[in-house]
Scaffold this motif. Structure first.
Motif, PDB file in Angstrom:
ATOM      1  N   CYS A  81       0.808  -1.220   0.000  1.00  0.00           N
ATOM      2  CA  CYS A  81       0.000   0.000   0.000  1.00  0.00           C
ATOM      3  C   CYS A  81       0.843   1.273   0.000  1.00  0.00           C
ATOM      4  CB  CYS A  81      -0.969  -0.002   1.171  1.00  0.00           C
ATOM      5  SG  CYS A  81      -0.183  -0.030   2.798  1.00  0.00           S
ATOM      6  N   SER A  85       0.231   3.646  -3.126  1.00  0.00           N
ATOM      7  CA  SER A  85      -0.387   4.961  -2.915  1.00  0.00           C
ATOM      8  C   SER A  85       0.567   6.078  -3.312  1.00  0.00           C
ATOM      9  CB  SER A  85      -0.833   5.118  -1.460  1.00  0.00           C
ATOM     10  OG  SER A  85       0.271   5.010  -0.577  1.00  0.00           O
ATOM     11  N   HIS A 113      -1.878   1.609   7.102  1.00  0.00           N
ATOM     12  CA  HIS A 113      -2.273   1.610   5.703  1.00  0.00           C
ATOM     13  C   HIS A 113      -1.933   2.959   5.085  1.00  0.00           C
ATOM     14  CE1 HIS A 113      -4.316   0.183   2.204  1.00  0.00           C
ATOM     15  NE2 HIS A 113      -5.278   1.087   2.262  1.00  0.00           N
ATOM     16  N   TRP A 115      -2.978   5.432   1.499  1.00  0.00           N
ATOM     17  CA  TRP A 115      -3.942   5.570   0.419  1.00  0.00           C
ATOM     18  C   TRP A 115      -3.920   7.002  -0.097  1.00  0.00           C
ATOM     19  CZ3 TRP A 115      -5.003   5.404   5.543  1.00  0.00           C
ATOM     20  CH2 TRP A 115      -5.728   6.443   6.102  1.00  0.00           C
ATOM     21  N   GLU A 125     -10.294   2.320  -2.478  1.00  0.00           N
ATOM     22  CA  GLU A 125     -10.189   1.611  -1.204  1.00  0.00           C
ATOM     23  C   GLU A 125     -11.525   0.969  -0.855  1.00  0.00           C
ATOM     24  OE1 GLU A 125      -7.384   1.302   0.699  1.00  0.00           O
ATOM     25  OE2 GLU A 125      -6.392   2.319  -0.955  1.00  0.00           O
TER      26      GLU A 125
END
Length: 139
Positions: A81, A85, A113, A115, A125
């Motif tokens: 991730c 991202s 995480h 994002w 997501e």
């Protein structure tokens, strides 16, 4: 009686320029995450965000994430991730569009995480309203 099979959805191939940009930004993001200290990666992200001309719309961010997901299928290295991202964030910046790169966590179970967000919403997501991630860093 027929039973529906679990066939992965067909991913449409993004335009050629988007594919090239996604492959390049995924390679750059992986290099930044694996070979440099986090403070250097954050500095690159802050500089990239300052160079953008306008905020990305939700549809533009979705297009960027789709190109990144397409490129990641062929990527020979680790792409978790953080790298994924960051690649979408850098790709948007190279197109002159600004999105937010978020790194966060949640508890029970404890997870971290990363994002991107466009228009205040996470892009690409899964929706987990019962266990939201809390943003600890936003660029």
């Amino acid at each position: 009686m027929s039973i529906p099979m679990a066939i992965p959805p067909r991913i449409e191939r993004p335009p050629l320029l988007d594919r090239f940009m996604a492959v390049g930004t995924l390679a750059l993001a992986t290099m930044l995450v694996e070979a440099t200290p986090l403070r250097a990666t954050l500095t690159v992200a802050r500089v990239a965000k300052r160079c953008t001309r306008r905020r990305a719309s939700a549809s533009e961010a979705v297009r960027t994430v789709a190109a990144r997901d397409w490129a990641s299928r062929f990527f020979p290295s680790r792409a978790a991730c953080l790298e994924m991202s960051l690649a979408a964030f850098l790709d948007s910046a190279l197109h002159g569009r600004s999105v937010d790169w978020c790194i966060g966590c949640r508890f029970d179970p404890c997870e971290s995480h990363a994002w991107i967000e466009a228009c205040g919403r996470p892009v690409g997501e899964p929706n987990t309203p019962d266990r939201p991630f809390h943003v600890t860093l936003r660029i």
